[in-house]
Design an enzyme around this catalytic site. Structure first.
Site, mmCIF file in Angstrom:
data_model
loop_
_atom_site.group_PDB
_atom_site.id
_atom_site.type_symbol
_atom_site.label_atom_id
_atom_site.label_comp_id
_atom_site.label_asym_id
_atom_site.label_seq_id
_atom_site.Cartn_x
_atom_site.Cartn_y
_atom_site.Cartn_z
ATOM 1 N N GLU A 233 -1.056 -7.523 -4.694
ATOM 2 C CA GLU A 233 -0.357 -8.573 -5.432
ATOM 3 C C GLU A 233 -0.899 -8.687 -6.860
ATOM 4 O O GLU A 233 -1.935 -8.118 -7.198
ATOM 5 C CB GLU A 233 -0.534 -9.936 -4.732
ATOM 6 C CG GLU A 233 0.058 -10.000 -3.334
ATOM 7 C CD GLU A 233 -0.046 -11.391 -2.738
ATOM 8 O OE1 GLU A 233 0.973 -11.851 -2.213
ATOM 9 O OE2 GLU A 233 -1.121 -11.995 -2.789
ATOM 10 N N ASP B 89 -1.240 -19.137 -7.507
ATOM 11 C CA ASP B 89 -1.458 -18.156 -8.573
ATOM 12 C C ASP B 89 -1.203 -18.694 -9.981
ATOM 13 O O ASP B 89 -0.179 -19.344 -10.227
ATOM 14 C CB ASP B 89 -0.522 -16.960 -8.387
ATOM 15 C CG ASP B 89 -0.635 -16.318 -7.021
ATOM 16 O OD1 ASP B 89 -1.496 -16.736 -6.232
ATOM 17 O OD2 ASP B 89 0.142 -15.390 -6.761
#
Length: 564
Positions: A312, A143
């Site tokens: 998320e 990420d």
């Protein structure tokens, strides 16, 4: 004679630069200790990706200064990673796995190949390393984190494993850029501590010194992943070069097992900071006046959108709606699994936000995807971007196979930067996705055939077929159906697909109207497709054995630009 002396001097220097580590003390079937008796900067650790994880504790003066997990080589070495010694005196190493099937601890390949060095070579050794996409110099990346713009510099942090090219040891790596394209690696700004490893989060520019760290201080929020997931804070007074962790961490806790990925922004109307947190399958919204004390304002997510996986990496932003003079709010929710073609993907919701609660305009069952490829995940935007731009960057992979893609020195890249806005199609409002204007600066001369790094612009006359091929018969076939208003990309024969049964696939996207121009960004291991009006985006990895050097277009005309 002088030449012989010179040769001996060079050999001695090389020997000092790469000195073999001494023999470890074997303390049992799965336990060894290695005393550090060399003044070098690094100990180069041999990694074998199929090996079980070894847990290493670094000790100095009988105290633990760092812990890490490494797949130390048992039979063969796939690559080396650097362990910065920082005056460590002893490594306490615990191995997992059954030594009866793996062999005696003293005979492991790692002991033969472990070396001291003052340098670590990060020169590219990978056939599939992209030429113009951001990648880590080495190790694993997922990420994007802590993204902000200040004083002409774009700052990009990311989830990073410095000790292997598979997920582990989560740390914030960092890079900076002045043009969103060319990135320079920076020292890791936030590293694991007693509260846990460092999961995803965000950075904000505290212009008004609301937290008391100084005007224009950079304040980072991240998830400390220990026995539980808690939220922590760090701050920088030197423009993001170095961070000091807040003494009052953790600043926010919960009994929920999935409680992570804080994303912050300043809400001018209420004059408060807003924090979004991904909690299981909902987003929780908090507010604060000083970045330290937080109040739960509301929750969003029950029954809305896709719930096939964990939610998320949230984001929330206000953007203009094309041609209406109006603005709407968009809440980004990354989900894994549950994507339209399996695995990871980014969904979003359009509505309103009053500083306390987000209200979605669409019916609960409506699901909207930001990108219809397999490889565009954890999408978030930069804080403090110039001209009120909403610039997004995503992780260009999919959790179904991210740990297995055919690279070793590094794994994963970021997709190209994209500017976001909103448009209306029928009764719904959607997110527009356009390659950031900085990508135009990469255009070079026109080419007669595709190259390993190029942009292809196709003017469409209606329904069209576009095929990229190489001499090995590997191909990617794209199809635009003008009547159905869909675009598809078939990578089933794109090259190496053997590493995962989930990789070979065809992805399909709605085009939300007639598509007149198609833009394709091709790099060594990826193809990103965009409608010229920004109403469709599709990102897919590909691993051809040699670059695609043939282009066939039926139903349109293509111009190929070199990417400099």
């Amino acid at each position: 004679m002088q030449m012989k002396k010179l040769l001996l001097t060079v050999l001695a220097a090389v020997a000092c630069q790469l000195a073999m580590a001494q023999t470890p003390a074997i303390l049992g079937d799965a336990h060894a200790m290695l005393r550090i008796e060399n003044g070098s900067r690094y100990l180069l650790l041999p990694v074998e990706e199929k090996a079980e994880i070894a847990h290493i504790r670094m000790l100095k003066d009988n105290s633990i200064v760092q812990t890490l997990n490494v797949r130390l080589a048992v039979d063969k070495v796939d690559y080396m990673v650097p362990l910065q010694l920082n005056k460590a005196q002893l490594l306490d190493i615990h191995f997992r796995g059954d030594r009866r099937t793996k062999g005696a601890l003293s005979e492991l390949a790692c002991w033969r190949e472990m070396k001291y060095s003052n340098e670590f070579d990060t020169a590219n050794r990978e056939h599939f390393r992209p030429l113009y996409h951001h990648t880590p110099q080495y190790g694993w990346m997922n990420d994007p984190n802590g993204m902000f713009y200040q004083d002409g510099v774009w700052h990009l942090a990311y989830q990073w494993n410095p000790y292997g090219s598979q997920w582990e040891n989560m740390t914030w790596g960092a890079s900076t850029s002045r043009d969103l394209i060319h990135w320079e690696a920076q020292p890791a700004p936030i590293v694991p501590d007693g509260l846990g490893t460092i999961f995803s989060g965000s950075c904000v520019v505290d212009k008004e010194n609301t937290a008391g760290f100084g005007a224009h201080a950079i304040v980072a929020f991240y998830t400390s992943a220990g026995e539980s997931q808690t939220q922590s804070m760090a701050y920088s007074t030197d423009g993001g070069k170095t961070f000091t962790k807040y003494a009052g961490n953790p600043i926010l806790t919960s009994s929920a097992p999935d409680f992570r990925d804080p994303h912050l922004f300043w809400h001018e109307e209420t004059h408060r900071w807003i924090m979004l947190l991904a909690v299981g399958q909902e987003m929780q919204i908090f507010s604060s006046a000083n970045l330290k004390q937080w109040t739960l304002e509301s929750r969003f997510g029950s029954e809305y959108g896709c719930h096939s996986g964990v939610w998320e990496c949230p984001d929330l932003m206000r953007m203009p709606v094309r041609g209406t003079g109006q603005h709407k709010w968009m809440l980004i929710c990354n989900i894994n699994p549950g994507g339209p073609f399996g695995g990871s993907a980014t969904q979003y919701f359009i509505g309103d936000f009053d500083g306390h609660r987000f209200t979605c305009d669409s019916r609960p069952e409506v699901t909207k995807w930001l990108d219809y490829g397999k490889d565009h995940y954890a999408t978030v935007t930069f804080d403090n971007a110039p001209k009120n731009r909403r610039v997004a960057i995503a992780w260009m992979s999919n959790w179904q196979y991210a740990n297995e893609v055919p690279t070793k020195q590094f794994r994963s890249a970021n997709a190209i930067p994209r500017d976001l806005d909103l448009f209306v199609d029928g009764t719904e409002t959607y997110c527009g996705v356009t390659p950031s204007e900085e990508m135009l600066a990469l255009r070079g001369k026109t080419l007669k055939q595709p190259a390993e790094a190029c942009e292809v612009v196709v003017t469409l006359k209606g329904t069209a077929d576009i095929t990229l091929q190489n001499a090995k018969g590997e191909e990617v076939v794209m199809h635009y159906d003008a009547q159905k208003q869909t675009f598809s990309m078939d990578r089933t024969k794109s090259g190496d697909t053997s590493f995962s049964e989930n990789f070979a696939c065809t992805t399909v996207a709605p085009t939300h109207g007639k598509m007149e121009q198609l833009r394709l960004f091709i790099d060594r291991c990826s193809i990103e497709a965009f409608d010229g009006e920004g109403r469709m985006a599709m990102t897919n990895l590909v691993f051809p054995s040699e670059p695609y050097n043939m282009l066939k277009v039926k139903g349109g005309k293509a111009v190929i630009y070199e990417i400099k």
